[in-house]
Write an enzyme that holds these catalytic residues in place. Structure first.
Site, mmCIF file in Angstrom:
data_model
loop_
_atom_site.group_PDB
_atom_site.id
_atom_site.type_symbol
_atom_site.label_atom_id
_atom_site.label_comp_id
_atom_site.label_asym_id
_atom_site.label_seq_id
_atom_site.Cartn_x
_atom_site.Cartn_y
_atom_site.Cartn_z
ATOM 1 N NE ARG A 49 -0.651 1.872 3.601
ATOM 2 C CZ ARG A 49 0.468 2.602 3.786
ATOM 3 N NH1 ARG A 49 1.649 2.024 4.034
ATOM 4 N NH2 ARG A 49 0.429 3.919 3.712
ATOM 5 N N GLY A 50 0.214 2.415 -0.125
ATOM 6 C CA GLY A 50 0.955 3.674 -0.192
ATOM 7 C C GLY A 50 1.236 3.975 -1.655
ATOM 8 C CB ALA A 51 0.667 7.034 -3.652
ATOM 9 N NE ARG A 92 -6.289 0.729 -2.215
ATOM 10 C CZ ARG A 92 -5.683 1.317 -1.162
ATOM 11 N NH1 ARG A 92 -4.400 1.140 -0.948
ATOM 12 N NH2 ARG A 92 -6.378 2.077 -0.345
ATOM 13 C CD GLN A 197 -3.911 2.749 6.577
ATOM 14 O OE1 GLN A 197 -4.584 3.146 7.524
ATOM 15 N NE2 GLN A 197 -4.444 2.534 5.385
ATOM 16 C CG ASP A 238 -2.992 8.088 -1.649
ATOM 17 O OD1 ASP A 238 -3.048 8.668 -0.551
ATOM 18 O OD2 ASP A 238 -2.617 6.915 -1.789
ATOM 19 C CG ASN A 247 -2.566 11.683 2.196
ATOM 20 O OD1 ASN A 247 -1.955 10.778 1.623
ATOM 21 N ND2 ASN A 247 -2.360 11.963 3.466
ATOM 22 C CE LYS A 248 -5.677 5.772 3.897
ATOM 23 N NZ LYS A 248 -6.589 4.844 3.184
HETATM 24 O O1 MRU Z 1 -4.925 3.223 1.769
HETATM 25 P P1 MRU Z 1 -3.428 3.419 1.812
HETATM 26 O O2 MRU Z 1 -2.795 2.947 3.059
HETATM 27 O O3 MRU Z 1 -2.746 2.922 0.564
HETATM 28 O O4 MRU Z 1 -3.286 5.014 1.787
HETATM 29 C C1 MRU Z 1 -2.017 5.572 1.784
HETATM 30 C C2 MRU Z 1 -1.995 7.026 2.018
HETATM 31 O O5 MRU Z 1 -3.007 7.698 2.048
HETATM 32 C C3 MRU Z 1 -0.642 7.657 2.127
HETATM 33 O O6 MRU Z 1 -0.683 8.755 2.968
HETATM 34 C C4 MRU Z 1 -0.208 8.129 0.730
HETATM 35 O O7 MRU Z 1 -0.237 7.060 -0.169
HETATM 36 C C5 MRU Z 1 1.116 8.730 0.733
HETATM 37 S S1 MRU Z 1 2.355 7.498 0.754
HETATM 38 C C6 MRU Z 1 3.881 8.137 0.554
#
Ligand code: MRU
Length: 353
Positions: A49-51, A92, A197, A238, A247-248
């Site tokens: 996970r994470g962009a 996703r 997270q 993201d 973002n999240k």
């Molecule tokens: O749902 P996730 O855990 O993939 O969401 C991730 C986020 O929102 C992070 O803050 C974002 O991807 C930045 S990662 C460098």
């Protein structure tokens, strides 16, 4: 500070190795993925996970599709790889890096005319994406560290660390780089309901590096800003469109509170997270399953029949952002995103350093 890789290609097994993030912090487990079905499940379950990490996974995913294709003619091979690439790209919807990584490696495959050469080219391009991501994170860290005072407390949300990237991290990369330069940085990490997270991953990786981190419930952030316990907010992204930072879920509420309390709100992200094509209203915000909110272990938290909305991301309007830290430098309002991308080129994703 040690640079830990989050995902990589396993030459011997012919698949993708990755730290399974659903198991942290209780268990450090490295998983192997040798099929596209398994990769898609890993992405959808947030094992990966994470962009930026999704961008790397997208690239390795196309390399995996190429490596495992049973197509005998080049035409059959291409048809197969393209179909699998599309399934990975859409697994996703919000983080733009996933599609960016998939398309970059697919474009490389399409330049070839022979199956073996296409396989080699795909893997080499995917590895390039992973290496570049690490370099970008360090460049973001170098740029962003200068923004932080010598002694400060930073609020962050979700996990924009090494685990969300190839390594080092974006928002947490800035914090790591600042600490390496001798700055005294304390981190307040929001737990990040419902998948935690922040509590599970940000706390795990910062504590492992000896960085001062404290977890708070998401709804405690406003109180901490009001009582002057926060000097700046630093988050990842993201997707960054011309008009918003995705973002999240919960990020927008921190940005509103930060503006109200005159606290700088920083976003740290590589150019692979920028989307010059879409506007905020055109982006799909992922909605996830009911159980993430309604079930805790073997307990039901919400009465049956009561509906639940489980948005995974939100959009923070650009006017609430103080600066965006990229591998090409710090961008400030009015955020000329198209100019930035045409100068650096989102495809080359090349770091200045
Ligand atoms: O749902 P996730 O855990 O993939 O969401 C991730 C986020 O929102 C992070 O803050 C974002 O991807 C930045 S990662 C460098």
């Amino acid at each position: 500070m040690k640079d830990t890789l989050t995902l990589w290609w396993d030459e011997d097994e012919g698949g993708i190795r990755y730290i399974d993030q659903t198991k942290l912090p209780g268990e450090f487990s490295v998983a192997l993925c040798t099929t596209i079905d398994r990769l898609i499940t890993a992405i959808q379950r947030l094992e990966i996970r994470g962009a930026p990490a999704l961008g790397v996974a997208g690239g390795y995913g196309v390399a995996l599709a190429a490596a495992t294709s049973t197509g005998t003619s080049f035409k059959e091979f291409l048809h197969d790889v393209k179909g699998k690439a599309e399934r990975i790209r859409t697994s996703r919807p919000t983080a733009v890096n996933l599609g960016w990584g998939v398309e970059r490696v697919l474009a490389r495959v399409l330049e070839e005319t022979d199956i073996e050469e296409a396989r080699t080219a795909a893997l080499s391009e995917a590895r390039k994406i992973a290496d570049e991501d690490t370099r970008c994170c360090h460049a973001i860290g170098d740029c962003g560290a200068a923004l932080l005072p010598d002694k400060c407390t930073i609020l962050t949300h979700c996990n924009a660390g090494a685990l969300a990237c190839s390594s080092w991290g974006t928002a947490l990369g800035v914090i790591r780089s600042a600490v390496e330069r001798g700055k005294e940085v304390k981190v307040i990490a929001c737990e990040t309901r419902p998948l935690l997270q922040g509590a599970r991953l940000t706390a795990w990786e910062l504590a492992r590096d000896g960085i001062d981190v404290t977890i708070i419930g998401d709804s405690m952030a406003a109180h901490m800003m009001q009582t002057t316990q926060i000097n700046a907010v630093m988050v990842g992204a993201d997707r960054i469109t011309g008009d918003a930072v995705f973002n999240k879920i919960g990020t927008y509420m921190h940005a509103v509170c930060a503006r109200h309390h005159c606290i700088p709100f920083y976003v740290a992200a590589p150019l692979s997270t920028f989307d010059a094509i879409h506007k905020e209203r055109e982006v799909t915000i992922e909605e996830r399953g009911r159980d993430e909110l309604a079930v805790l272990g073997d307990r039901t938290l919400i009465p049956d029949g009561v509906p639940v909305r489980n948005y995974a991301f939100d959009a923070t309007p650009m006017e609430l952002v103080s600066a965006i830290i990229t591998e090409h430098g710090i961008v400030r309002p009015p955020f000329a995103i198209n100019a930035l991308l045409s100068h650096a080129g989102p495809k080359d994703n090349g770091c200045l350093k």
